[in-house]
Motif scaffolding. Structure first.
Motif, PDB file in Angstrom:
ATOM      1  N   ASP A  82       0.812  -1.217   0.000  1.00  0.00           N
ATOM      2  CA  ASP A  82       0.000   0.000   0.000  1.00  0.00           C
ATOM      3  C   ASP A  82       0.848   1.271   0.000  1.00  0.00           C
ATOM      4  N   GLY A  83       2.181   1.131  -0.071  1.00  0.00           N
ATOM      5  CA  GLY A  83       3.069   2.289  -0.164  1.00  0.00           C
ATOM      6  C   GLY A  83       3.577   2.812   1.155  1.00  0.00           C
ATOM      7  N   THR A  84       3.112   2.287   2.260  1.00  0.00           N
ATOM      8  CA  THR A  84       3.583   2.741   3.565  1.00  0.00           C
ATOM      9  C   THR A  84       4.865   2.002   3.947  1.00  0.00           C
ATOM     10  N   LEU A  85       5.535   2.519   4.937  1.00  0.00           N
ATOM     11  CA  LEU A  85       6.698   1.830   5.491  1.00  0.00           C
ATOM     12  C   LEU A  85       6.792   2.111   6.984  1.00  0.00           C
ATOM     13  N   GLN A  86       7.613   1.316   7.636  1.00  0.00           N
ATOM     14  CA  GLN A  86       7.811   1.465   9.076  1.00  0.00           C
ATOM     15  C   GLN A  86       9.229   1.932   9.383  1.00  0.00           C
ATOM     16  N   ALA A  92      15.206   3.355 -12.221  1.00  0.00           N
ATOM     17  CA  ALA A  92      15.026   2.750 -10.898  1.00  0.00           C
ATOM     18  C   ALA A  92      14.745   3.786  -9.821  1.00  0.00           C
ATOM     19  N   ALA A  93      15.194   5.020 -10.023  1.00  0.00           N
ATOM     20  CA  ALA A  93      14.970   6.067  -9.031  1.00  0.00           C
ATOM     21  C   ALA A  93      13.495   6.398  -8.857  1.00  0.00           C
ATOM     22  N   LEU A  94      12.672   6.073  -9.848  1.00  0.00           N
ATOM     23  CA  LEU A  94      11.243   6.380  -9.800  1.00  0.00           C
ATOM     24  C   LEU A  94      10.413   5.206  -9.288  1.00  0.00           C
ATOM     25  N   HIS A  95      11.052   4.093  -9.010  1.00  0.00           N
ATOM     26  CA  HIS A  95      10.312   2.882  -8.682  1.00  0.00           C
ATOM     27  C   HIS A  95       9.458   3.060  -7.432  1.00  0.00           C
ATOM     28  N   ASN A  96       8.164   2.806  -7.575  1.00  0.00           N
ATOM     29  CA  ASN A  96       7.171   2.817  -6.500  1.00  0.00           C
ATOM     30  C   ASN A  96       6.970   4.181  -5.832  1.00  0.00           C
ATOM     31  N   ILE A  97       7.464   5.250  -6.443  1.00  0.00           N
ATOM     32  CA  ILE A  97       7.212   6.579  -5.892  1.00  0.00           C
ATOM     33  C   ILE A  97       5.717   6.892  -5.916  1.00  0.00           C
ATOM     34  N   PHE A 120      12.128   9.148   0.251  1.00  0.00           N
ATOM     35  CA  PHE A 120      12.392   8.818  -1.152  1.00  0.00           C
ATOM     36  C   PHE A 120      12.728  10.067  -1.965  1.00  0.00           C
ATOM     37  N   ASP A 121      12.734  11.232  -1.306  1.00  0.00           N
ATOM     38  CA  ASP A 121      13.255  12.417  -1.986  1.00  0.00           C
ATOM     39  C   ASP A 121      14.680  12.178  -2.458  1.00  0.00           C
ATOM     40  N   GLN A 122      15.450  11.398  -1.663  1.00  0.00           N
ATOM     41  CA  GLN A 122      16.835  11.133  -2.037  1.00  0.00           C
ATOM     42  C   GLN A 122      16.928  10.354  -3.341  1.00  0.00           C
ATOM     43  N   SER A 123      15.967   9.485  -3.603  1.00  0.00           N
ATOM     44  CA  SER A 123      15.941   8.786  -4.885  1.00  0.00           C
ATOM     45  C   SER A 123      15.660   9.763  -6.024  1.00  0.00           C
TER      46      SER A 123
END
Length: 468
Positions: A296-300, A333-338, A313-316
């Protein structure tokens, strides 16, 4: 704050050629460095960006204020004298001693070269001298060329990020650095890039190093409550910069490959393990050995669902400007799942303590909802506003409503409101607003990198953000 000339106030920069690390050979007390040249930014092929649009005006004000504070009052109270070897005293080798001045250097260097620097309290020449002091000292103290165990830094969990900031500031301000400093920068960045390129598919640095994934593909949770997304993409940042600054290095192909691997690992979700996608030559379902975000795009992070780390993911996305300044396409790859993560910020409902639900981005508001709390403080509008702008500029908000541009305005207006409380350009007051000791420096580093992205995206020669 004039924006005349190519890339803003271009009188700060000349037309330097490649400067090699070979000039380090024979410098007393320092290890010999590989003679790999730093290839400077060719400003002649880049157009201009006046920053006159609404988003540009907001970001200009944020970068101008932040850089003025960091290279002005903060620098003046932190560094008061030169050491006998001609460098300033970093007062240690830990994050506070190295990362903070590196972030300040990025903010000041970006403001100076783009013409967004505000000289009302410190002149451009003096700001340039101070920025140069930070860059040359940080680079000289890295273990790649520093044999003094009491003053050297590098080779630690976060040091690749510190090296990235230092090298980026040096790349931007290249014409104001001497040959020895160019050599130090090259040696530092190559050393950290080589370290990062030695892992296998499970670990970041060798079989005893830091984990690449929070959860392995068999379901084993290796680091409970602690996604490795942020570490992966800050390490990728150092590799990307090494690839464009040192394109003639014999290990550049390995750096570029590892950069892609880390970007993909950072944003890997369970759906990737069974999908059919191939990105930059890597088939995700067979190469990935774990995941760092949910479907769902979240992370812990910090043992909670953490919106502040979702926008890490700004760093990507910064890789767009890193490669763009070298007139190259950044890896896809930098755009993956943004988009997946941004949709979770804007549209995914979370339960409210009082009943009902709310997305993380509160509707029609600049307020952020933290479903499981925020252990870093209470005021972070620019963390989200800068990410909004990056997502908008890279088109990763397709199908998401409200758009990223709408959220950028709300969040960055809130950031500017925080800054209007002070006359020196800072953002924060009480420590409870943001408990990180580098809180002002973090604002400056984000503003610098986001502005460089904006410059390339809205360049007079056309959008120069490209993805291969």
């Amino acid at each position: 704050m004039s924006r005349s000339g190519r890339f803003g106030r271009r009188q700060l920069l000349g037309a330097a050629g490649a400067v090699g690390a070979a000039t380090l050979l024979g410098v007393p007390g320092r290890a010999q460095a590989a003679a790999t040249p730093v290839v400077p930014i060719d400003w002649r092929i880049l157009g201009s960006y006046p920053g006159a649009d609404a988003a540009g005006q907001r970001l200009t004000a944020i970068l101008a204020g932040s850089s003025r504070y960091l290279i002005g009052p903060w620098y003046a109270t932190t560094y008061t004298y030169y050491l006998p070897d001609g460098y300033i005293d970093l007062k240690g080798t830990d994050e506070r001693a190295v990362r903070l001045p590196a972030m300040a250097a990025v903010a000041a260097a970006a403001a100076l070269v783009t013409g967004t620097y505000d000289p009302r309290t410190l002149s451009v020449p003096n700001a340039t001298v101070r920025t140069r002091n930070l860059i040359r000292t940080l680079a000289a103290r890295h273990r790649a060329t520093n044999t003094n165990s009491t003053t050297r830094w590098g080779g630690t969990w976060q040091s690749a990020l510190w090296a990235y900031y230092t090298a980026l500031a040096g790349w931007l301000l290249t014409d104001h650095l001497d040959a020895v400093t160019h050599g130090h920068l090259a040696a530092m960045l190559a050393w950290e890039a080589d370290r990062l390129a030695t892992g296998n598919a499970v670990h970041l640095v060798g079989t005893a190093g830091n984990q690449l994934y929070m959860t392995r593909r068999d379901g084993t949770v290796v680091t409970p409550g602690d996604s490795k997304a942020e570490e992966d993409n800050w390490s990728a940042a150092a590799l990307s910069l090494a690839a464009v600054m040192l394109p003639g290095h014999p290990n550049v192909t390995r750096w570029a490959r590892r950069n892609v691997e880390l970007l993909l690992a950072a944003a890997a979700c369970p759906a990737d393990l069974t999908g059919t996608a191939t990105i930059n030559g890597i088939r995700l379902s067979s190469w990935l050995q774990g995941t760092n975000i949910a479907d769902d795009g979240t992370l812990q992070n910090h043992s909670r669902l953490h919106p502040l780390y979702m926008v890490s993911f700004d760093q990507s996305l910064y890789q767009g400007f890193v490669y763009g300044l070298a007139n190259r396409a950044a890896p896809r790859a930098a755009l993956h799942n943004i988009t997946r993560t941004y949709r979770a910020l804007v549209n995914k409902p979370f339960p409210l303590p009082s009943g009902g639900t709310s997305p993380i981005y509160r509707p029609n508001s600049a307020e952020i909802y933290y479903p499981e709390g925020n252990d870093w403080g209470t005021h972070f509008p620019f963390y989200f506003g800068s990410f909004d702008l990056l997502v908008s500029l890279t088109g990763q908000d397709a199908g998401i409503s409200p758009s990223a541009a709408t959220w950028e305005q709300r969040h960055n207006d809130a950031q500017l409101a925080l800054m209007t409380r002070f006359s020196d350009g800072r953002t924060y007051g009480a420590s409870s607003e943001n408990t990180y000791y580098g809180r002002e420096h973090r604002i400056g580093a984000m503003a610098a990198q986001t502005y460089l992205t904006l410059f390339l995206a809205r360049n007079s020669t056309g959008n120069r953000l490209r993805w291969e």
